[in-house]
Design a protein around this motif. Structure first.
Motif, mmCIF file in Angstrom:
data_model
loop_
_atom_site.group_PDB
_atom_site.id
_atom_site.type_symbol
_atom_site.label_atom_id
_atom_site.label_comp_id
_atom_site.label_asym_id
_atom_site.label_seq_id
_atom_site.Cartn_x
_atom_site.Cartn_y
_atom_site.Cartn_z
ATOM 1 N N TRP A 51 0.879 -1.166 0.000
ATOM 2 C CA TRP A 51 0.000 0.000 0.000
ATOM 3 C C TRP A 51 0.920 1.220 0.000
ATOM 4 C CZ3 TRP A 51 -0.834 -4.251 3.053
ATOM 5 C CH2 TRP A 51 -2.078 -4.894 2.941
ATOM 6 N N PHE A 52 0.571 2.246 -0.793
ATOM 7 C CA PHE A 52 1.394 3.461 -0.881
ATOM 8 C C PHE A 52 0.501 4.694 -0.888
ATOM 9 C CE2 PHE A 52 3.887 0.236 -3.104
ATOM 10 C CZ PHE A 52 5.108 0.357 -2.468
ATOM 11 N N LEU A 53 1.035 5.774 -0.324
ATOM 12 C CA LEU A 53 0.387 7.074 -0.418
ATOM 13 C C LEU A 53 1.463 8.142 -0.347
ATOM 14 C CD1 LEU A 53 -2.202 8.874 -0.393
ATOM 15 C CD2 LEU A 53 -1.971 8.885 2.085
ATOM 16 N N HIS A 54 1.413 9.078 -1.272
ATOM 17 C CA HIS A 54 2.336 10.216 -1.243
ATOM 18 C C HIS A 54 1.535 11.477 -0.972
ATOM 19 C CE1 HIS A 54 4.815 13.524 -2.902
ATOM 20 N NE2 HIS A 54 5.746 12.868 -2.235
ATOM 21 N N ASP A 55 1.956 12.233 0.029
ATOM 22 C CA ASP A 55 1.348 13.517 0.335
ATOM 23 C C ASP A 55 2.327 14.601 -0.117
ATOM 24 O OD1 ASP A 55 0.500 15.929 1.523
ATOM 25 O OD2 ASP A 55 -0.483 14.849 3.149
ATOM 26 N N PRO A 56 2.074 15.227 -1.275
ATOM 27 C CA PRO A 56 3.024 16.209 -1.791
ATOM 28 C C PRO A 56 3.129 17.470 -0.933
ATOM 29 C CG PRO A 56 1.071 16.108 -3.196
ATOM 30 C CD PRO A 56 0.943 15.031 -2.171
ATOM 31 N N GLU A 57 2.059 17.830 -0.246
ATOM 32 C CA GLU A 57 2.101 19.027 0.608
ATOM 33 C C GLU A 57 3.046 18.825 1.792
ATOM 34 O OE1 GLU A 57 -1.788 20.294 1.777
ATOM 35 O OE2 GLU A 57 -2.517 20.319 -0.289
ATOM 36 N N LEU A 58 3.025 17.638 2.387
ATOM 37 C CA LEU A 58 3.907 17.346 3.520
ATOM 38 C C LEU A 58 5.247 16.773 3.080
ATOM 39 C CD1 LEU A 58 1.360 15.762 6.032
ATOM 40 C CD2 LEU A 58 2.327 18.069 6.081
ATOM 41 N N GLU A 115 5.431 -4.284 7.541
ATOM 42 C CA GLU A 115 6.253 -3.089 7.697
ATOM 43 C C GLU A 115 5.493 -1.845 7.258
ATOM 44 O OE1 GLU A 115 10.851 -2.203 6.837
ATOM 45 O OE2 GLU A 115 9.725 -2.874 5.084
ATOM 46 N N ILE A 116 5.716 -0.761 7.998
ATOM 47 C CA ILE A 116 5.236 0.571 7.609
ATOM 48 C C ILE A 116 6.439 1.500 7.671
ATOM 49 C CG2 ILE A 116 3.745 2.533 8.171
ATOM 50 C CD1 ILE A 116 1.932 0.535 9.666
ATOM 51 N N GLN A 117 6.624 2.280 6.605
ATOM 52 C CA GLN A 117 7.696 3.261 6.565
ATOM 53 C C GLN A 117 7.166 4.596 6.086
ATOM 54 O OE1 GLN A 117 10.814 1.943 3.949
ATOM 55 N NE2 GLN A 117 11.678 0.556 5.463
ATOM 56 N N PHE A 118 7.772 5.665 6.573
ATOM 57 C CA PHE A 118 7.571 6.998 6.022
ATOM 58 C C PHE A 118 8.873 7.367 5.315
ATOM 59 C CE2 PHE A 118 4.141 9.110 8.931
ATOM 60 C CZ PHE A 118 3.213 8.191 8.485
ATOM 61 N N LEU A 119 8.745 7.829 4.085
ATOM 62 C CA LEU A 119 9.887 8.312 3.325
ATOM 63 C C LEU A 119 9.671 9.801 3.088
ATOM 64 C CD1 LEU A 119 9.041 5.295 1.720
ATOM 65 C CD2 LEU A 119 11.478 5.651 1.460
ATOM 66 N N TYR A 120 10.704 10.590 3.349
ATOM 67 C CA TYR A 120 10.582 12.042 3.269
ATOM 68 C C TYR A 120 11.251 12.559 2.004
ATOM 69 C CZ TYR A 120 9.192 11.439 8.081
ATOM 70 O OH TYR A 120 8.534 11.039 9.211
ATOM 71 N N ASP A 121 10.598 13.525 1.347
ATOM 72 C CA ASP A 121 11.164 14.149 0.152
ATOM 73 C C ASP A 121 12.470 14.840 0.518
ATOM 74 O OD1 ASP A 121 8.924 13.259 -1.134
ATOM 75 O OD2 ASP A 121 8.020 15.242 -1.409
ATOM 76 N N GLU A 122 13.368 14.945 -0.467
ATOM 77 C CA GLU A 122 14.689 15.525 -0.220
ATOM 78 C C GLU A 122 14.634 16.985 0.194
ATOM 79 O OE1 GLU A 122 17.613 14.823 -3.193
ATOM 80 O OE2 GLU A 122 17.009 12.747 -3.429
ATOM 81 N N ASP A 123 13.649 17.726 -0.247
ATOM 82 C CA ASP A 123 13.583 19.149 0.065
ATOM 83 C C ASP A 123 12.729 19.439 1.295
ATOM 84 O OD1 ASP A 123 11.203 18.456 -1.075
ATOM 85 O OD2 ASP A 123 11.088 20.175 -2.427
ATOM 86 N N ASN A 174 -6.795 7.818 1.223
ATOM 87 C CA ASN A 174 -5.923 8.917 0.798
ATOM 88 C C ASN A 174 -5.599 9.881 1.931
ATOM 89 O OD1 ASN A 174 -5.514 8.104 -1.881
ATOM 90 N ND2 ASN A 174 -7.524 8.919 -2.441
ATOM 91 N N GLU A 175 -5.388 9.331 3.121
ATOM 92 C CA GLU A 175 -4.985 10.113 4.289
ATOM 93 C C GLU A 175 -3.679 9.542 4.814
ATOM 94 O OE1 GLU A 175 -7.941 9.865 7.328
ATOM 95 O OE2 GLU A 175 -9.533 10.640 6.062
ATOM 96 N N LEU A 176 -2.794 10.424 5.203
ATOM 97 C CA LEU A 176 -1.582 9.988 5.875
ATOM 98 C C LEU A 176 -1.969 9.568 7.296
ATOM 99 C CD1 LEU A 176 1.286 9.898 4.806
ATOM 100 C CD2 LEU A 176 1.701 12.051 5.953
ATOM 101 N N PRO A 177 -1.613 8.357 7.733
ATOM 102 C CA PRO A 177 -2.012 7.941 9.077
ATOM 103 C C PRO A 177 -1.358 8.803 10.156
ATOM 104 C CG PRO A 177 -0.690 6.219 8.004
ATOM 105 C CD PRO A 177 -0.870 7.328 7.022
ATOM 106 N N ASP A 178 -2.120 9.128 11.196
ATOM 107 C CA ASP A 178 -1.600 9.860 12.347
ATOM 108 C C ASP A 178 -1.002 8.815 13.291
ATOM 109 O OD1 ASP A 178 -1.150 11.177 14.764
ATOM 110 O OD2 ASP A 178 -2.883 12.495 14.501
ATOM 111 N N ILE A 179 0.285 8.601 13.164
ATOM 112 C CA ILE A 179 0.967 7.520 13.878
ATOM 113 C C ILE A 179 0.869 7.691 15.386
ATOM 114 C CG2 ILE A 179 3.181 6.368 14.240
ATOM 115 C CD1 ILE A 179 1.816 5.858 11.481
ATOM 116 N N ASP A 180 1.072 8.896 15.883
ATOM 117 C CA ASP A 180 1.015 9.111 17.330
ATOM 118 C C ASP A 180 -0.376 8.803 17.880
ATOM 119 O OD1 ASP A 180 3.698 9.820 17.466
ATOM 120 O OD2 ASP A 180 3.261 11.942 17.103
ATOM 121 N N GLU A 181 -1.420 9.198 17.150
ATOM 122 C CA GLU A 181 -2.792 8.905 17.575
ATOM 123 C C GLU A 181 -3.046 7.398 17.581
ATOM 124 O OE1 GLU A 181 -7.048 9.117 15.422
ATOM 125 O OE2 GLU A 181 -6.044 11.066 15.616
ATOM 126 N N LEU A 182 -2.561 6.706 16.546
ATOM 127 C CA LEU A 182 -2.766 5.266 16.463
ATOM 128 C C LEU A 182 -1.960 4.510 17.517
ATOM 129 C CD1 LEU A 182 -2.929 4.832 12.593
ATOM 130 C CD2 LEU A 182 -4.819 4.699 14.230
#
Length: 170
Positions: A26-33, A53-61, A127-135
């Protein structure tokens, strides 16, 4: 937590039995974040283990990091591994959440880890980024009175008790 393979796949939101080497991503990209959430269930080559496994990958900028940070690198949110017994009953063997070992740290850690995972993928499917701390708070923190807060998110059904009439013998 001791379940058969099909039930494990259902608990993890896969919906069918995976074969050796098979992965359900499963994948989701949030361009704003500038964050990509990647989640997957994979079966090992000999069908002798299942990894989640669950991972967050962060854009370079991404401006949230300072100059010393490694850009674009993954942040591992969840890593679970399940192993079968000789009777083909599957049990969790490890669970790390944000680098912290949760194995035997909380009551029913395997079931609660699976519920955490399925709520994350439910958010991704909406199409929502999961709120990890809430979960984490919802699923992985033992409450003083034994409760775990509200139950689940999207698609969770209430528990149904099937009662069979008792037979009376004279």
């Amino acid at each position: 937590m001791r379940v058969e393979f099909k039930e494990l796949m259902d608990l993890l939101g896969v919906g069918h039995e995976l074969s050796p080497y098979e992965t359900r991503p499963w994948f989701l990209h949030d361009p704003e974040l500038g964050i990509t959430c990647s989640a997957e269930v994979r079966v090992g080559p000999g069908a002798d283990d299942v990894e989640v496994e669950i991972q967050f990958l962060y854009d370079e900028d991404d401006a949230r990091y300072d100059d010393e940070a490694q850009y674009g690198g993954p942040e591992q949110i969840l890593m679970m591994r399940f192993l079968p017994s000789k009777e083909a009953i599957w049990s969790p063997s490890i669970m790390f959440v944000k680098g912290e070992d949760y194995r035997n740290k909380i009551h029913s850690w395997g079931e609660r880890g699976a519920a955490f995972f399925t709520d994350c993928i439910a958010a991704v499917q909406m199409n929502e980024l999961p709120d990890i701390d809430e979960l984490i708070e919802e699923h992985l923190v033992d409450k003083a009175r034994g409760g775990r807060g509200r139950r689940g998110r999207v698609g969770k059904k209430g528990f149904k008790v099937q009662q069979k009439p008792m037979s009376m013998k004279a």
